[in-house]
Scaffold this motif. Structure first.
Motif, PDB file in Angstrom:
ATOM      1  N   PRO A 232       0.798  -1.237   0.000  1.00 19.86           N
ATOM      2  CA  PRO A 232       0.000   0.000   0.000  1.00 19.86           C
ATOM      3  C   PRO A 232       0.824   1.277   0.000  1.00 19.86           C
ATOM      4  CG  PRO A 232      -0.964  -1.602   1.503  1.00 19.86           C
ATOM      5  CD  PRO A 232       0.346  -2.181   1.041  1.00 19.86           C
ATOM      6  N   ASP A 233       2.037   1.239   0.562  1.00 23.57           N
ATOM      7  CA  ASP A 233       2.879   2.440   0.578  1.00 23.57           C
ATOM      8  C   ASP A 233       3.659   2.637  -0.717  1.00 23.57           C
ATOM      9  OD1 ASP A 233       4.797   0.481   0.711  1.00 23.57           O
ATOM     10  OD2 ASP A 233       5.649   1.106   2.637  1.00 23.57           O
ATOM     11  N   GLY A 234       3.421   1.758  -1.705  1.00 21.60           N
ATOM     12  CA  GLY A 234       4.095   1.868  -2.992  1.00 21.60           C
ATOM     13  C   GLY A 234       5.361   1.043  -3.113  1.00 21.60           C
ATOM     14  N   ALA A 235       5.836   0.489  -2.020  1.00 21.64           N
ATOM     15  CA  ALA A 235       7.049  -0.328  -2.057  1.00 21.64           C
ATOM     16  C   ALA A 235       6.782  -1.631  -2.809  1.00 21.64           C
ATOM     17  CB  ALA A 235       7.535  -0.624  -0.646  1.00 21.64           C
ATOM     18  N   THR A 236       7.806  -2.127  -3.472  1.00 19.58           N
ATOM     19  CA  THR A 236       7.709  -3.390  -4.201  1.00 19.58           C
ATOM     20  C   THR A 236       8.732  -4.363  -3.642  1.00 19.58           C
ATOM     21  OG1 THR A 236       7.019  -2.267  -6.242  1.00 19.58           O
ATOM     22  CG2 THR A 236       7.877  -4.497  -6.454  1.00 19.58           C
ATOM     23  N   LEU A 237       8.303  -5.590  -3.399  1.00 13.51           N
ATOM     24  CA  LEU A 237       9.216  -6.621  -2.926  1.00 13.51           C
ATOM     25  C   LEU A 237       8.933  -7.918  -3.658  1.00 13.51           C
ATOM     26  CD1 LEU A 237       7.408  -8.554  -0.868  1.00 13.51           C
ATOM     27  CD2 LEU A 237       7.683  -6.583   0.617  1.00 13.51           C
ATOM     28  N   ARG A 238       9.795  -8.888  -3.457  1.00 15.78           N
ATOM     29  CA  ARG A 238       9.717 -10.142  -4.217  1.00 15.78           C
ATOM     30  C   ARG A 238       9.513 -11.313  -3.259  1.00 15.78           C
ATOM     31  NH1 ARG A 238      13.624  -9.347  -7.577  1.00 15.78           N
ATOM     32  NH2 ARG A 238      12.377  -9.301  -9.472  1.00 15.78           N
ATOM     33  N   ILE A 239       8.669 -12.257  -3.664  1.00 12.34           N
ATOM     34  CA  ILE A 239       8.551 -13.521  -2.946  1.00 12.34           C
ATOM     35  C   ILE A 239       8.876 -14.652  -3.921  1.00 12.34           C
ATOM     36  CG2 ILE A 239       6.881 -12.715  -1.251  1.00 12.34           C
ATOM     37  CD1 ILE A 239       4.680 -14.046  -2.890  1.00 12.34           C
ATOM     38  N   ARG A 297       8.433 -17.704   0.330  1.00  9.83           N
ATOM     39  CA  ARG A 297       9.358 -17.049   1.244  1.00  9.83           C
ATOM     40  C   ARG A 297       9.649 -15.662   0.701  1.00  9.83           C
ATOM     41  NH1 ARG A 297      15.049 -17.953  -0.543  1.00  9.83           N
ATOM     42  NH2 ARG A 297      14.981 -19.102  -2.521  1.00  9.83           N
ATOM     43  N   GLU A 298       9.897 -14.724   1.599  1.00 14.26           N
ATOM     44  CA  GLU A 298      10.248 -13.372   1.176  1.00 14.26           C
ATOM     45  C   GLU A 298      11.710 -13.335   0.780  1.00 14.26           C
ATOM     46  OE1 GLU A 298      10.157  -8.728   2.796  1.00 14.26           O
ATOM     47  OE2 GLU A 298       9.314 -10.347   4.012  1.00 14.26           O
ATOM     48  N   LEU A 299      11.984 -12.701  -0.361  1.00 12.75           N
ATOM     49  CA  LEU A 299      13.350 -12.582  -0.856  1.00 12.75           C
ATOM     50  C   LEU A 299      13.860 -11.165  -0.621  1.00 12.75           C
ATOM     51  CD1 LEU A 299      12.940 -14.526  -4.226  1.00 12.75           C
ATOM     52  CD2 LEU A 299      13.875 -15.367  -2.069  1.00 12.75           C
ATOM     53  N   PRO A 300      15.174 -10.981  -0.577  1.00 12.28           N
ATOM     54  CA  PRO A 300      15.710  -9.634  -0.357  1.00 12.28           C
ATOM     55  C   PRO A 300      15.184  -8.642  -1.386  1.00 12.28           C
ATOM     56  CG  PRO A 300      17.442 -11.273  -0.182  1.00 12.28           C
ATOM     57  CD  PRO A 300      16.231 -11.996  -0.684  1.00 12.28           C
ATOM     58  N   ALA A 301      14.776  -7.477  -0.902  1.00  9.32           N
ATOM     59  CA  ALA A 301      14.190  -6.476  -1.793  1.00  9.32           C
ATOM     60  C   ALA A 301      15.161  -6.010  -2.858  1.00  9.32           C
ATOM     61  CB  ALA A 301      13.696  -5.279  -0.974  1.00  9.32           C
TER      62      ALA A 301
END
Length: 400
Positions: A232-239, A297-301
């Motif tokens: 929601p804050d606009g950040a993008t991350l990878r799983i 799993r969450e991967l490093p952004a």
């Protein structure tokens, strides 16, 4: 991940049941699966792979390709290739020293490798030198770290009670076969299906990593195996893929075709999604028809792109998912795809997939985002494949 330790007799019994239910197939990463309600099936013969020597001139579009665009992916496969055949050790060392110039790299490949045309030999003795190429991609979906009125679909990490049995530790002939399940007392039983995981909700001992805004977005992300999340804050991350519930992937597109809801031409990813959106009353029934479920799993952004089975970043339109029962992971392939989205180029076998089974069956990694998703959804093309192998060595399944 917890390891399941049991007496050899128990594991051997599990192995025999696994072979019956899994149709004798050598599975893709990550598992051999046994659905809880599906009766045992008779093992069926599968096509064999034959490699026939070819010339570089036989590769369509070879002179127009740009091997420099695939060189990082080529080098990333070297550690695996070097364990398959000693001929790769010197070749890979020399490859790392080459300048990134297309003409130089093309000459290097022509001098050090030899192309082998791949042919699928059917059980009845007939042969086919083309197969099927589909596409996959890294989707971008809306998600949140906390649930709210919009974000209601959980994205789960691996459950604490998911057990993996490596059957290769029991019998060497079962190398690469793994059984997924959970313990009920002293018994190993199949893990929960997609419908059961949904029904269990918070009672499932699995961490909720994120909450997706759209159930269909998350369903298709599971099929792809990795994805980008827009918070929601606009950040993008990878799983990325972490584990699997052990059930076989079943195509809901095939289900809709067989039931007369869609034609083969309509059953693209986009067409399937449109049908699900038009029939909300049947959505859950159709989604649950695919019992497979992927945990993430969450991967490093700030990390590289999505990782394939080899654990290296995939390269858009240069990385392929293949069936490792037929083609060695890490191997360079030349692919000539004909159809609505044709191309001919050097590619690398860097990934696997539950639906990618057979000697001439490949999945093209198209990249990230909407446009890549549209290409992947439309791709259902004919493909000819050449395995590129050291000139002084015979590849697996070589026809002499």
């Amino acid at each position: 991940m917890r390891r399941f330790i049991a007496p050899r007799r128990t594991l051997l019994a599990v192995f025999l049941l696994a072979l019956a239910a899994c149709r004798g197939e050598v599975p893709q990463t990550p598992l051999c699966v046994c659905p809880p309600t599906e009766p045992p099936r008779t093992p069926q013969a599968t096509p064999a792979l034959r490699a026939e020597p070819a010339s570089w001139e036989a590769l369509p579009g070879w002179r127009a390709d740009r091997p420099s665009q695939a060189w990082d992916a080529f080098l990333a496969g070297c550690p695996w290739l070097e364990t398959i055949d000693p001929a790769w050790q010197t070749l890979c060392r020399e490859a790392r020293e080459q300048p990134r110039e297309d003409a130089v790299l093309r000459h290097f490949l022509e001098q050090r490798l030899r192309p082998w045309r791949l042919v699928a030999v059917q059980p009845d003795g007939s042969a086919r030198d083309t197969g099927l190429a589909t596409g996959y991609y890294e989707p971008l979906i809306a998600a949140s770290r906390t649930p709210d009125a919009r974000h209601r679909t959980p994205i789960l990490g691996p459950p604490a009670d998911l057990v993996t049995v490596d059957l290769g530790e029991v019998a060497p002939a079962t190398k690469n076969l793994r059984l997924k399940g959970r313990l009920e007392g002293h018994r190993l039983v199949p893990y929960h299906s997609r419908a059961e995981i949904r029904a269990l909700g918070e009672r499932l001992p699995a961490p909720v990593l994120f909450w997706a805004a759209d159930e269909l977005d998350f369903f298709f992300l599971q099929i792809q195996g990795s994805g980008l999340l827009r918070l929601p804050d606009g950040a993008t991350l990878r799983i990325g893929y972490a584990d699997h519930n052990g059930h076989p992937y079943r195509s809901i597109g095939r289900l809709l075709i067989d039931s007369g809801e869609l034609t083969l031409q309509e059953a693209s990813a986009q067409g399937i999604r449109r049908w699900l959106e038009r029939h909300p009353e049947r959505r859950q029934e159709v989604l649950d028809a695919n019992p497979a479920y992927v945990f993430f799993r969450e991967l490093p952004a700030d990390g590289p792109g999505p990782l394939g089975t080899l654990g290296v970043p995939l390269t858009p339109q240069r990385s392929l998912a293949v069936d490792p029962a037929h083609l060695p992971l890490g191997a360079p392939l030349y692919a000539a795809v004909s159809g609505t989205q044709p191309f001919a180029r050097l590619m690398l076998a860097q990934d696997t997939g539950g639906a990618i089974q057979g000697p001439l069956r490949v999945d093209v990694y198209e990249g990230s985002g909407k446009e890549a998703g549209e290409r992947a959804g439309r791709r259902r093309d004919e493909v000819a494949l050449w395995l590129l192998w050291p000139a002084d060595a015979d590849p697996p399944a070589a026809s002499r």
